[in-house]
Design a protein around this motif. Structure first.
Motif, mmCIF file in Angstrom:
data_model
loop_
_atom_site.group_PDB
_atom_site.id
_atom_site.type_symbol
_atom_site.label_atom_id
_atom_site.label_comp_id
_atom_site.label_asym_id
_atom_site.label_seq_id
_atom_site.Cartn_x
_atom_site.Cartn_y
_atom_site.Cartn_z
ATOM 1 N N PHE A 1 29.810 -5.604 -31.018
ATOM 2 C CA PHE A 1 28.727 -6.501 -30.527
ATOM 3 C C PHE A 1 28.864 -7.946 -31.041
ATOM 4 C CE2 PHE A 1 24.086 -7.339 -30.708
ATOM 5 C CZ PHE A 1 23.741 -7.126 -29.470
ATOM 6 N N VAL A 2 29.523 -8.113 -32.032
ATOM 7 C CA VAL A 2 29.929 -9.302 -32.567
ATOM 8 C C VAL A 2 31.029 -9.950 -32.055
ATOM 9 C CG1 VAL A 2 30.747 -10.678 -34.644
ATOM 10 C CG2 VAL A 2 28.824 -9.302 -35.021
ATOM 11 N N CYS A 3 31.975 -9.000 -31.531
ATOM 12 C CA CYS A 3 33.165 -9.575 -30.762
ATOM 13 C C CYS A 3 32.725 -10.196 -29.304
ATOM 14 C CB CYS A 3 34.061 -8.710 -30.666
ATOM 15 S SG CYS A 3 35.107 -8.127 -31.891
ATOM 16 N N ILE A 4 32.009 -9.387 -28.693
ATOM 17 C CA ILE A 4 31.301 -9.751 -27.250
ATOM 18 C C ILE A 4 30.581 -11.024 -27.506
ATOM 19 C CG2 ILE A 4 29.771 -9.016 -25.598
ATOM 20 C CD1 ILE A 4 30.490 -6.232 -26.113
ATOM 21 N N PHE A 5 29.817 -11.128 -28.573
ATOM 22 C CA PHE A 5 28.982 -12.472 -28.817
ATOM 23 C C PHE A 5 30.017 -13.539 -28.978
ATOM 24 C CE2 PHE A 5 27.213 -15.536 -31.815
ATOM 25 C CZ PHE A 5 26.063 -15.828 -30.875
ATOM 26 N N VAL A 6 31.092 -13.218 -29.868
ATOM 27 C CA VAL A 6 32.001 -14.344 -29.991
ATOM 28 C C VAL A 6 32.800 -14.714 -28.641
ATOM 29 C CG1 VAL A 6 34.316 -14.892 -31.089
ATOM 30 C CG2 VAL A 6 32.609 -13.899 -32.438
ATOM 31 N N PHE A 7 33.033 -13.696 -27.954
ATOM 32 C CA PHE A 7 33.682 -14.370 -26.610
ATOM 33 C C PHE A 7 32.812 -15.053 -25.870
ATOM 34 C CE2 PHE A 7 33.962 -12.940 -22.003
ATOM 35 C CZ PHE A 7 35.300 -13.346 -21.892
ATOM 36 N N LEU A 8 31.641 -14.431 -25.740
ATOM 37 C CA LEU A 8 30.579 -15.146 -24.793
ATOM 38 C C LEU A 8 30.231 -16.787 -25.349
ATOM 39 C CD1 LEU A 8 28.017 -12.439 -24.114
ATOM 40 C CD2 LEU A 8 29.435 -13.522 -22.636
ATOM 41 N N LEU A 9 29.966 -16.758 -26.741
ATOM 42 C CA LEU A 9 29.933 -18.050 -27.294
ATOM 43 C C LEU A 9 31.135 -18.954 -26.846
ATOM 44 C CD1 LEU A 9 27.740 -19.439 -29.045
ATOM 45 C CD2 LEU A 9 29.141 -18.893 -30.994
ATOM 46 N N SER A 10 32.246 -18.420 -27.150
ATOM 47 C CA SER A 10 33.529 -19.142 -26.873
ATOM 48 C C SER A 10 33.531 -19.690 -25.195
ATOM 49 C CB SER A 10 34.799 -18.404 -27.057
ATOM 50 O OG SER A 10 34.972 -17.968 -28.464
ATOM 51 N N LEU A 11 33.205 -18.669 -24.551
ATOM 52 C CA LEU A 11 33.013 -19.093 -23.109
ATOM 53 C C LEU A 11 32.042 -20.155 -22.772
ATOM 54 C CD1 LEU A 11 33.938 -18.278 -20.259
ATOM 55 C CD2 LEU A 11 32.166 -16.779 -20.103
ATOM 56 N N ALA A 12 30.995 -20.235 -23.296
ATOM 57 C CA ALA A 12 29.918 -21.218 -23.074
ATOM 58 C C ALA A 12 30.449 -22.447 -23.721
ATOM 59 C CB ALA A 12 28.631 -20.715 -23.979
ATOM 60 N N THR A 13 31.118 -22.691 -25.122
ATOM 61 C CA THR A 13 31.660 -23.754 -25.264
ATOM 62 C C THR A 13 32.703 -24.302 -24.410
ATOM 63 O OG1 THR A 13 31.342 -23.166 -27.817
ATOM 64 C CG2 THR A 13 32.865 -24.747 -27.506
ATOM 65 N N PHE A 14 33.689 -23.447 -23.959
ATOM 66 C CA PHE A 14 34.693 -23.974 -22.950
ATOM 67 C C PHE A 14 34.101 -24.529 -21.803
ATOM 68 C CE2 PHE A 14 36.967 -22.992 -18.937
ATOM 69 C CZ PHE A 14 38.291 -23.699 -19.436
ATOM 70 N N LEU A 15 32.947 -23.912 -21.242
ATOM 71 C CA LEU A 15 32.141 -24.622 -19.985
ATOM 72 C C LEU A 15 31.505 -25.936 -20.390
ATOM 73 C CD1 LEU A 15 30.782 -21.144 -18.385
ATOM 74 C CD2 LEU A 15 32.586 -22.393 -17.450
ATOM 75 N N GLY A 16 31.175 -25.674 -21.632
ATOM 76 C CA GLY A 16 30.343 -27.008 -21.988
ATOM 77 C C GLY A 16 31.213 -28.292 -21.762
ATOM 78 N N TYR A 17 32.699 -28.151 -22.256
ATOM 79 C CA TYR A 17 33.658 -28.882 -22.504
ATOM 80 C C TYR A 17 34.434 -29.084 -21.013
ATOM 81 C CZ TYR A 17 34.173 -29.428 -27.465
ATOM 82 O OH TYR A 17 33.847 -29.542 -28.872
ATOM 83 N N ALA A 18 34.297 -28.057 -20.245
ATOM 84 C CA ALA A 18 34.793 -28.349 -18.944
ATOM 85 C C ALA A 18 33.893 -29.087 -18.005
ATOM 86 C CB ALA A 18 35.061 -27.002 -18.363
ATOM 87 N N ASN A 19 32.613 -29.087 -18.300
ATOM 88 C CA ASN A 19 31.566 -29.727 -17.687
ATOM 89 C C ASN A 19 31.510 -31.296 -18.172
ATOM 90 O OD1 ASN A 19 31.074 -28.113 -15.561
ATOM 91 N ND2 ASN A 19 29.645 -26.922 -16.949
ATOM 92 N N LEU A 20 32.285 -31.619 -19.227
ATOM 93 C CA LEU A 20 32.285 -32.855 -19.924
ATOM 94 C C LEU A 20 31.185 -33.079 -20.443
ATOM 95 C CD1 LEU A 20 34.234 -35.036 -16.839
ATOM 96 C CD2 LEU A 20 35.513 -33.885 -19.045
ATOM 97 N N SER A 21 30.542 -32.294 -21.256
ATOM 98 C CA SER A 21 29.259 -32.662 -21.890
ATOM 99 C C SER A 21 29.687 -33.088 -23.362
ATOM 100 C CB SER A 21 28.603 -31.145 -22.120
ATOM 101 O OG SER A 21 28.233 -30.558 -21.051
ATOM 102 N N ASP A 22 28.566 -33.947 -23.884
ATOM 103 C CA ASP A 22 28.997 -34.431 -25.085
ATOM 104 C C ASP A 22 29.206 -33.436 -26.182
ATOM 105 O OD1 ASP A 22 29.110 -36.608 -26.856
ATOM 106 O OD2 ASP A 22 26.858 -36.636 -27.426
#
Length: 140
Positions: free
Chosen positions: A83-104
């Motif tokens: 459960f925690v591994c899946i959460f870390v994956f999703l959190l990492s994905l969301a962070t990557f998408l934030g950077y990919a969309n040039l968010s602050d």
């Protein structure tokens, strides 16, 4: 109706009965974490510099989780691990998408900060191991 003397509560006896296998630090920290959650609301009532009391408790709790996992004294269930591994994956994905969309960077950190409390699942799993501890949580 007879007069009954009220005996003071002996916390050491309660503590020894409920927290077998846990150190005094762990059991005290667990009670403080729960009281802070129940009483302090959003966690912003008590701020210590740039940090809140909840953030400090989170940091200490995570240190105890890491310590217990490293020395092998306590572990987590397979379900919680995945459960925690899946959460870390999703959190990492969301962070990557934030950077990919040039968010602050500060906006990304602000969005992720409250989600990190999810990791307290590991601390709660290590602390709540039988029905007596569930009862204590419900009494608090």
């Amino acid at each position: 109706m007879g007069n009954k003397e009220v005996q003071p509560c002996n916390l050491n006896v309660i503590n020894d009965r409920i927290w077998t296998g846990k150190s005094k630090l762990e059991s005290t920290l667990f009670c403080v974490v729960l009281l802070e959650l129940f009483v302090m609301g959003s966690g912003r009532l008590l701020e210590i510099g740039p940090l809140t009391f909840r953030m400090l408790l989170f940091g200490v709790s995570m240190l105890i989780v890491c310590y217990n996992l490293i020395i092998g004294r306590k572990g987590v269930s397979e379900f919680s691990f995945y459960f925690v591994c899946i959460f870390v994956f999703l959190l990492s994905l969301a962070t990557f998408l934030g950077y990919a969309n040039l968010s602050d960077q500060s906006s990304i950190a602000e969005d992720i900060n409250p989600l990190l409390y999810f990791f307290m699942l590991l601390f709660f799993e290590m602390m709540i191991t039988d029905k007596r501890q569930i009862r204590l949580v419900s009494l608090l």
